[in-house]
Design a protein around this motif. Structure first.
Motif: not given
Ligand code: KIV
Length: 287
Positions: A142, A183, A185-186, A188-190, A192-193, A218
């Motif tokens: 991110t 962690s 989720q972190r 997955l968030d990274d 996607k970012a 995803e």
């Protein structure tokens, strides 16, 4: 009449980058995405010089990474942190000149892009102009989105690298699996970012296999695993680990496919013995 030198007298010690008889089609970033869409997997290896690049290219390895791992696999440092842009550029150039099919990735070293998107752009342009890289890799999720956006906008394809990122080992507290438990989720968030910022692929290092599998499903862009299980779209290994030039303790995720150290050791010992015994060079090696 002057005597013509024989080919043996003129043969150089090396021959430079070999030219293929029929040029293979270059692997492009969109080919990797198309492979993902077809459910085909691809292979990536590190390479830092002419002959490994030629050999891995001939073997059909789709992507060659001139990794900052050159720091601790070529240049004798303990970690990847000390290597500089000026040290990596000649290695990148050697690989780019020697690989005729593989996509060549230049790896941005620590401190050469984290400062700002403009710093990242200036460094990446050097890797493409001076190093001949086709794209660059940088570490971070991110927080690196502004850098990835700037590079992509400026014509530099970016491979991101998330999970365990060796350049941040002192921030992460050593070599540790990332994304366990909450962690996940972190990760997955990274992922996607970096995709949203424009990355064409993402390396995931030392991430639980099920988390890497979820990220892979995803994302539309390909994922490349190193210590991230077998559900990624591609895999990468450092070649000295994969083919046994390096000895000693290996990470659990390394599979050793050859024992290059043993072959070199045996060859070097035989050579030294021949020299000491006076049996090399023989008459066939003598002009
Ligand atoms: O520098 C490197 O070799 C890497 C791989 C471990 C992905 O970043």
């Amino acid at each position: 009449m002057s005597a013509q030198p024989s080919p043996e007298e003129t043969a150089p010690y090396g021959t430079g980058a070999a030219k293929p008889a029929s040029p293979a089609k270059r692997v492009r970033t969109h080919h990797l995405r198309e492979m993902k869409e077809r459910g085909e997997r691809f292979a990536m290896l590190t390479a830092y010089d002419q002959y490994t690049a030629q050999t891995f290219d001939e073997a059909g390895i789709e992507v060659l990474l001139v990794g900052d791992s050159a720091s601790n696999n070529v240049l004798g440092n303990e970690t990847s942190l000390p290597v500089t842009v000026d040290e990596l550029l000649p290695l990148t150039r050697a690989v780019a000149r020697s690989a005729h099919r593989a996509l060549v990735v230049g790896d941005l070293p620590f401190g050469s892009y984290q400062g700002s998107p403009e710093q990242a752009y200036d460094t990446a342009v050097r890797f493409m102009k001076e190093g001949g890289a086709h794209c660059v890799k940088l570490e971070g999720g991110t927080e690196m989105a502004p850098q990835i956006e700037r590079l992509t906008r400026g014509g530099v394809p970016v491979m991101a690298h998330i999970g365990f990122t060796p350049q941040s080992e002192h921030t992460l507290g050593g070599y540790r699996v990332q994304g366990r438990g909450e962690s996940a989720q972190r990760i997955l968030d990274d992922a996607k970012a970096v995709q949203a910022a424009g990355a064409f692929a993402v390396v995931m290092e030392m991430v639980p296999g099920d988390v890497a599998g979820e990220v892979t499903r995803e994302l539309a862009i390909p994922t490349i695993g190193i210590g991230a299980g077998n559900q990624c779209d591609g895999q990468v290994l450092v070649w000295q680990d994969a083919f046994g030039l390096r000895t000693g303790r290996m990470a659990r995720f390394v599979k050793q496919y050859a024992d290059v150290h043993a072959v070199l050791l045996e060859g070097a010992r035989e050579y030294a013995a021949d020299v000491r015994a006076g049996t090399f060079p023989g008459p066939e090696h003598t002009f």
